[in-house]
Motif scaffolding. Structure first.
Motif, PDB file in Angstrom:
ATOM      1  N   UNK A   1       5.191   6.581  12.097  1.00 53.92           N
ATOM      2  CA  UNK A   1       4.673   5.083  11.972  1.00 53.92           C
ATOM      3  C   UNK A   1       5.332   4.610  10.740  1.00 53.92           C
ATOM      4  N   UNK A   2       5.579   3.135  10.791  1.00 51.28           N
ATOM      5  CA  UNK A   2       6.161   2.759   9.657  1.00 51.28           C
ATOM      6  C   UNK A   2       5.225   1.959   8.915  1.00 51.28           C
ATOM      7  N   UNK A   3       5.586   1.431   7.718  1.00 49.90           N
ATOM      8  CA  UNK A   3       4.578   0.904   6.867  1.00 49.90           C
ATOM      9  C   UNK A   3       4.474  -0.458   7.584  1.00 49.90           C
ATOM     10  N   UNK A   4       3.047  -0.806   7.668  1.00 45.11           N
ATOM     11  CA  UNK A   4       2.680  -2.003   8.440  1.00 45.11           C
ATOM     12  C   UNK A   4       3.152  -3.175   7.893  1.00 45.11           C
ATOM     13  N   UNK A   5       2.943  -3.168   6.438  1.00 43.46           N
ATOM     14  CA  UNK A   5       3.170  -4.347   5.567  1.00 43.46           C
ATOM     15  C   UNK A   5       4.466  -4.660   5.385  1.00 43.46           C
TER      16      UNK A   5
ATOM     17  N   UNK B   1       0.909  -1.281  -0.001  1.00 40.21           N
ATOM     18  CA  UNK B   1      -0.047   0.076  -0.123  1.00 40.21           C
ATOM     19  C   UNK B   1       0.819   1.082   0.051  1.00 40.21           C
ATOM     20  N   UNK B   2       1.864   1.255  -0.892  1.00 36.88           N
ATOM     21  CA  UNK B   2       2.853   2.351  -0.833  1.00 36.88           C
ATOM     22  C   UNK B   2       2.425   3.581  -1.453  1.00 36.88           C
ATOM     23  N   UNK B   3       1.246   3.690  -2.089  1.00 43.23           N
ATOM     24  CA  UNK B   3       0.346   4.947  -2.290  1.00 43.23           C
ATOM     25  C   UNK B   3       0.259   5.902  -1.198  1.00 43.23           C
TER      26      UNK B   3
END
Ligand code: GAL
Length: 655
Positions: free
Chosen positions: A209-213, A186-188
């Motif tokens: 917050x970091x990208x959860x995935x 979901x990097x959009x």
């Protein structure tokens, strides 16, 4: 394939980690005398011996281990030989800083403690393979050798550059293209789109917050890298000794390893277990880990480590009161252990764990700890012939999955009070207190053998898992699920409607309007009980029945417990007594019964094969009705219809 029965041969393995390199050779002879007197038949050697075995790069010092292997063999004590790869010698970090792990803030984890190895380091892996090869070649045909123990409690993380390079390979292998990765992550969101693989790093310290995935994939990657390290060493020893089993010891409910996946790679599943002797729920915590380990092993398992007395890593470390070591050891046997072992044989006089107990404490042979260890050794020998190898099917399974845990254990959630392991413990506790025995299972396992399947929480579920749960209910099974189940897919993408539509249909939820988390200590009134932690604004469909509603407040009248046929959904965490009552009722409806009826609190009854174990977890004597005439296999005492269990007492009966 070799397994635990290859080693036990009808005996319960009894012993523990033995670290003789800490002691002069005279002490070894004393150790052997005390081991034999205590019925010790198995020791684990070499767990932390790398610097002794390889004092400088490529050097080998096997003489001391040769003498020990011979000594053990001459005295009839089997050796579980460990590869020493969890604690590299100082020279390795000094000469090869690339072997040291780096934390998420970029700080190096230096030698001077233990487990300072980077799972991704090619240099570390090369040295680990070489010492493993040489140990296998030297001791593979030694008659004392019974099993291999690879590394110890694999638990490290690494955010280093070399780990990042491996992470990129792992991601390329998983996703194939950057477009796929960008989609899954979901990097959009927040301008995180990757245009080159080289831009991807381990999820290091970030401003917010970091990208959860990305974090989720990093957890998967970490478990896989450690598993690669394990498998590389396992394959080396397997080539040398295909007839001997291989294990590595798990930490209970440890976040870093997908133990379902790992267990498939082991011949023997083993675990280390250290409940707090002061914890009123210590016995239940033990039972949970034992149930989980037995389920991962799909049969008998090995209690690799426990403490005969205090540990030294809690804030305050309490000893085990008289009888507790025996009770908890027999509880493990009741729940499937064919090996009862300790960390460690003799309490150290130096080093970081000198205040951690051993089977022989600082008080020595006369000390209570050793005396109780000795008595237990004799008792285990009495029952081992009838116990080992046996397994009992349970009617209930609790579902647990590391990926669901990892996906849920992230920042940016609605409530930091919701903790996956705490929920697993709460639901298992309710079953344990209702005297219902349970297995654990993965949500994609075949569940058809169970009358009741319990889901404390599975935040993220694959389509296959969802279909599996639905098919289970369609085929007549009873399912009960706690809140925040089926919220996300395996990429941590929220399912439309906030919960998978197939699951909503299964439980009879038309719309999940909002989640209403509760503050720490806050309660919400429901029909007949108090809910904690969480509540939900749910609109039910026509076919579901509100079994208990929220009372008062915004959610007044909405379902706290919802049922559609055999599928139950609980949208809060009922207080312990209420959850126990609810699960007891659902289990009874599903036809799952306690081992014995009318059991007092604090009494645990467990069936294993043809034996019935009855355990008193209180310090007071308790009388228990057990219809018929029986003889306790531990003491030979006979009784009819009722047995009185003294403080921490246990009886083992043929049932
Ligand atoms: C385990 C470990 C042992 C010892 C023990 C102390 O985690 O494997 O080496 O440190 O804990 O409780």
């Amino acid at each position: 394939m070799p397994d635990l029965s290859t080693v036990t041969n009808g005996r319960i393995l009894y012993g523990g980690d033995y670290n003789p390199e800490q002691w002069p050779e005279e002490t070894w002879l004393e150790d052997v005398r005390l081991m034999k007197a205590a019925g010790v038949n198995s020791v684990t050697l070499g767990v932390f011996s790398w610097a002794e075995l390889e004092p400088s790069p490529g050097a080998r010092e096997f003489g001391w281990l040769d003498r020990l292997m011979d000594l053990m063999y001459e005295n009839g004590i089997g050796v579980v030989l460990a590869t020493p790869t969890s604690s590299p010698p100082p020279w390795m970090g000094h000469l090869h800083p690339d072997t040291l792990p780096v934390d998420q803030d970029g700080r190096t984890e230096w030698w001077g403690g233990r487990q300072h190895f980077s799972h991704s380091s090619a240099t570390y892996r090369r040295y680990a393979a070489a010492i493993t090869e040489d140990l296998a070649a030297r001791y593979g045909s030694h008659p004392a050798l019974t099993m291999w123990h690879i590394n110890n409690e694999y638990c490290t993380f690494d955010w280093s550059d070399e780990a990042a390079a491996r992470f990129r390979d792992w991601l390329q292998n998983k996703y194939g293209t950057l477009a796929e990765l960008n989609e899954a992550w979901g990097t959009a969101f927040w301008s995180q789109g990757y245009g080159d693989w080289a831009e991807i790093h381990t999820p290091r310290h970030a401003h917010y917050l970091k990208n959860p995935t990305q974090v989720l994939d990093f957890r998967r990657f970490t478990s896989d890298m450690l598993l690669e390290c394990y498998a590389a060493e396992r394959d080396i020893v397997r080539r040398a000794t295909p007839h001997l089993p291989v294990t590595t010891n798990f930490m209970p409910l440890w976040i870093g390893q997908d133990a379902w996946r790992w267990a498939e790679e082991e011949d023997v599943v083993s675990v280390d277990l250290y409940p707090d002797p002061r914890d009123p729920l210590g016995a239940q915590q033990g039972a949970l880990v034992q149930d989980m380990t037995r389920s991962q092993a799909r049969g008998p398992w090995m209690l690799m480590e426990q403490a005969a007395g205090p540990v030294n890593w809690r804030g305050v470390n309490h000893p085990k009161p008289r009888g507790l070591n025996r009770l908890w050891s027999l509880q493990a046997v009741a729940r499937g252990a064919d090996a009862v072992c300790y960390f460690q044989w003799r309490q150290s006089r130096q080093g970081a764990e000198k205040f951690h107990s051993g089977m022989v404490s600082h008080a020595g042979e006369e000390g209570r700890t050793y005396q109780e260890v000795k008595q237990l050794g004799a008792e285990l020998a009495c029952i081992s012939g009838e116990v080992t190898g046996s397994h009992t099917a349970n009617d209930i399974a609790v579902l647990h999955d590391w990926h669901a845990w990892w996906a849920s254990a992230q920042d940016g959630r609605l409530s930091s009070e919701v903790d996956h392991p705490d929920l697993v413990k709460a639901w298992h506790r309710a079953l344990w207190q209702a005297h219902l025995t349970t297995d654990f299972a993965h949500p994609e396992h075949d569940l058809s053998a169970y009358r009741l399947v319990v889901v404390p929480q599975l935040y993220a579920l694959t389509d296959a898992a969802i279909e599996n749960l639905i098919a289970y209910v369609q085929n007549g099974g009873t399912l009960v699920s706690g809140f925040l189940t089926g919220v996300a897919d395996e990429d941590d993408r929220v399912r439309p409607g906030g919960m998978d539509v197939r699951l909503r249909e299964l439980f009879g939820i038309r719309t999940l309007h909002e989640w209403w988390p509760l503050d720490a200590g806050e309660g919400v009134e429901c029909d007949g009980f108090r809910g904690t932690l969480w509540s939900e604004e749910i609109e039910k469909d026509e076919e579901s029945v509100t079994e208990a509603a929220f009372k008062g407040g915004e959610l007044d009248g909405l379902p706290a417990v919802l049922r559609k046929g055999r599928a139950w959904y609980v949208s809060t965490l009922p207080e312990p007594e209420a959850l126990r009552g609810l699960l007891g009722r659902i289990a009874a409806d599903a036809g799952a019964r306690p081992v014995l009826d009318g059991l007092p609190d604090q009494i645990e009854a467990v069936r294993r094969g043809d034996l019935l174990f009855v355990l008193n977890h209180s310090r007071e004597p308790v009388s228990v009705e057990v219809p018929g005439t029986h003889q306790d296999l531990l003491t030979g005492t006979a009784f009819t219809d009722e047995v009185t269990l003294l403080r921490y007492g246990v009886v083992v009966l043929r049932s």
